[in-house]
Motif scaffolding. Structure first.
Motif, PDB file in Angstrom:
ATOM      1  N   MET A 189       6.283  -1.203 -10.889  1.00  0.00           N
ATOM      2  CA  MET A 189       5.908  -1.649  -9.551  1.00  0.00           C
ATOM      3  C   MET A 189       5.352  -0.508  -8.694  1.00  0.00           C
ATOM      4  SD  MET A 189       8.331  -3.334  -6.603  1.00  0.00           S
ATOM      5  CE  MET A 189       9.058  -4.436  -7.780  1.00  0.00           C
ATOM      6  N   MET A 190       5.987   0.648  -8.720  1.00  0.00           N
ATOM      7  CA  MET A 190       5.532   1.743  -7.872  1.00  0.00           C
ATOM      8  C   MET A 190       4.182   2.286  -8.334  1.00  0.00           C
ATOM      9  SD  MET A 190       5.986   3.323  -5.107  1.00  0.00           S
ATOM     10  CE  MET A 190       7.690   3.101  -4.631  1.00  0.00           C
ATOM     11  N   THR A 191       3.965   2.328  -9.631  1.00  0.00           N
ATOM     12  CA  THR A 191       2.666   2.775 -10.130  1.00  0.00           C
ATOM     13  C   THR A 191       1.574   1.836  -9.631  1.00  0.00           C
ATOM     14  OG1 THR A 191       3.690   3.767 -12.077  1.00  0.00           O
ATOM     15  CG2 THR A 191       1.333   3.319 -12.205  1.00  0.00           C
ATOM     16  N   LYS A 192       1.813   0.524  -9.693  1.00  0.00           N
ATOM     17  CA  LYS A 192       0.833  -0.451  -9.191  1.00  0.00           C
ATOM     18  C   LYS A 192       0.610  -0.289  -7.689  1.00  0.00           C
ATOM     19  CE  LYS A 192       2.029  -4.242 -12.309  1.00  0.00           C
ATOM     20  NZ  LYS A 192       2.552  -5.632 -12.295  1.00  0.00           N
ATOM     21  N   ALA A 193       1.700  -0.114  -6.940  1.00  0.00           N
ATOM     22  CA  ALA A 193       1.579   0.047  -5.487  1.00  0.00           C
ATOM     23  C   ALA A 193       0.772   1.300  -5.160  1.00  0.00           C
ATOM     24  CB  ALA A 193       2.960   0.102  -4.841  1.00  0.00           C
ATOM     25  N   CYS A 194       1.070   2.401  -5.842  1.00  0.00           N
ATOM     26  CA  CYS A 194       0.317   3.649  -5.611  1.00  0.00           C
ATOM     27  C   CYS A 194      -1.155   3.467  -5.959  1.00  0.00           C
ATOM     28  CB  CYS A 194       0.912   4.790  -6.428  1.00  0.00           C
ATOM     29  SG  CYS A 194       2.439   5.478  -5.769  1.00  0.00           S
ATOM     30  N   GLN A 195      -1.440   2.816  -7.085  1.00  0.00           N
ATOM     31  CA  GLN A 195      -2.832   2.612  -7.502  1.00  0.00           C
ATOM     32  C   GLN A 195      -3.603   1.815  -6.460  1.00  0.00           C
ATOM     33  OE1 GLN A 195      -4.611   3.833 -10.346  1.00  0.00           O
ATOM     34  NE2 GLN A 195      -6.169   3.156  -8.915  1.00  0.00           N
ATOM     35  N   GLY A 196      -2.995   0.744  -5.954  1.00  0.00           N
ATOM     36  CA  GLY A 196      -3.659  -0.055  -4.932  1.00  0.00           C
ATOM     37  C   GLY A 196      -3.908   0.723  -3.655  1.00  0.00           C
ATOM     38  N   LEU A 197      -2.929   1.502  -3.239  1.00  0.00           N
ATOM     39  CA  LEU A 197      -3.071   2.292  -2.021  1.00  0.00           C
ATOM     40  C   LEU A 197      -4.092   3.414  -2.203  1.00  0.00           C
ATOM     41  CD1 LEU A 197      -2.188   2.654   0.883  1.00  0.00           C
ATOM     42  CD2 LEU A 197      -0.262   4.021   0.061  1.00  0.00           C
ATOM     43  N   ILE A 198      -4.071   4.074  -3.348  1.00  0.00           N
ATOM     44  CA  ILE A 198      -5.028   5.143  -3.633  1.00  0.00           C
ATOM     45  C   ILE A 198      -6.450   4.604  -3.577  1.00  0.00           C
ATOM     46  CG2 ILE A 198      -5.892   6.628  -5.504  1.00  0.00           C
ATOM     47  CD1 ILE A 198      -2.850   7.005  -6.255  1.00  0.00           C
ATOM     48  N   ASP A 199      -6.669   3.449  -4.171  1.00  0.00           N
ATOM     49  CA  ASP A 199      -7.993   2.831  -4.143  1.00  0.00           C
ATOM     50  C   ASP A 199      -8.447   2.608  -2.699  1.00  0.00           C
ATOM     51  OD1 ASP A 199     -10.209   1.497  -5.678  1.00  0.00           O
ATOM     52  OD2 ASP A 199      -9.547  -0.190  -4.428  1.00  0.00           O
ATOM     53  N   MET A 200      -7.564   2.090  -1.870  1.00  0.00           N
ATOM     54  CA  MET A 200      -7.893   1.850  -0.471  1.00  0.00           C
ATOM     55  C   MET A 200      -8.177   3.163   0.262  1.00  0.00           C
ATOM     56  SD  MET A 200      -5.637   0.005   2.483  1.00  0.00           S
ATOM     57  CE  MET A 200      -4.823   1.496   3.050  1.00  0.00           C
ATOM     58  N   LEU A 201      -7.357   4.183   0.016  1.00  0.00           N
ATOM     59  CA  LEU A 201      -7.522   5.459   0.726  1.00  0.00           C
ATOM     60  C   LEU A 201      -8.847   6.142   0.384  1.00  0.00           C
ATOM     61  CD1 LEU A 201      -3.888   6.812   0.443  1.00  0.00           C
ATOM     62  CD2 LEU A 201      -5.008   5.894   2.495  1.00  0.00           C
ATOM     63  N   PHE A 202      -9.244   6.087  -0.876  1.00  0.00           N
ATOM     64  CA  PHE A 202     -10.513   6.696  -1.258  1.00  0.00           C
ATOM     65  C   PHE A 202     -11.707   5.840  -0.839  1.00  0.00           C
ATOM     66  CE2 PHE A 202      -8.403   9.268  -4.831  1.00  0.00           C
ATOM     67  CZ  PHE A 202      -8.433  10.434  -4.089  1.00  0.00           C
TER      68      PHE A 202
END
Length: 183
Positions: free
Chosen positions: A108-121
């Motif tokens: 779950m945390m890996t997915k959450a980080c991936q989604g947030l990273i995509d948004m931040l970049f």
């Protein structure tokens, strides 16, 4: 209201006062596990402590200096992911996160980080994202390693955890690396 859908069962939502009871309960249920890595856990003794934290989070977001989002799985509060700050001049930020004990170990945390990273970049147009993890917190280190971050070094004795200093590994990911990996 910020809400980022990760998948059919998982989404991120900026913390708001109505979330305080769920956040407080998850901290209490996971206290023994979380306190190994998070100094503030012992200071969360009553609901009002969590309400004050969420108020500070709302001020942080209003100042455009990052935000803290609840991680929700099937509408159940699971943990928090957020930005410690946003340095708009250098277009950098630092991510922090935690999950309640019963939600750990399923990606779950890996997915959450991936989604947030995509948004931040891609939406915030940041250039660099940093994650720090205690050198003995192997679960937390696994996330930036899975996501292609570079381990850049070790900050020695950079955090006081109850009765000792902890070292942290620093991981960094650049927009150009993220873009190259996404192609």
């Amino acid at each position: 209201m910020f809400k980022l859908k990760i998948d059919d069962d998982l989404y991120l939502k900026k913390l708001e006062p109505i979330d305080a009871p769920s956040v407080y309960m998850q901290i209490q249920q996971s206290k023994d596990d979380l306190r190994n890595w998070l100094y503030w856990v012992d200071g969360t003794k009553k609901l009002e402590d969590t309400e004050a934290f969420i108020e500070d989070c709302m001020k942080q977001a209003a100042a455009n200096n990052g935000f803290q989002a609840g991680i929700w799985q099937q509408n159940q509060f699971a943990g928090i992911i957020g930005l410690h700050y946003i340095n708009w001049i250098n277009r950098t930020t630092s991510l922090g996160y935690w999950l309640g004990k019963s939600f750990q170990g399923n990606g779950m945390m890996t997915k959450a980080c991936q989604g947030l990273i995509d948004m931040l970049f891609n939406e915030y147009e940041l250039n660099r994202i940093e994650i720090r993890a205690a050198t003995k917190n192997f679960k937390s280190q696994a996330i930036p390693e899975r996501l292609g971050f570079t381990k850049e070094g070790c900050l020695r004795q950079c955090e006081w955890l109850h009765d000792h200093y902890a070292d942290h590994f620093v991981y960094g990911l650049l927009k150009e690396e993220y873009d190259a990996r996404s192609k």
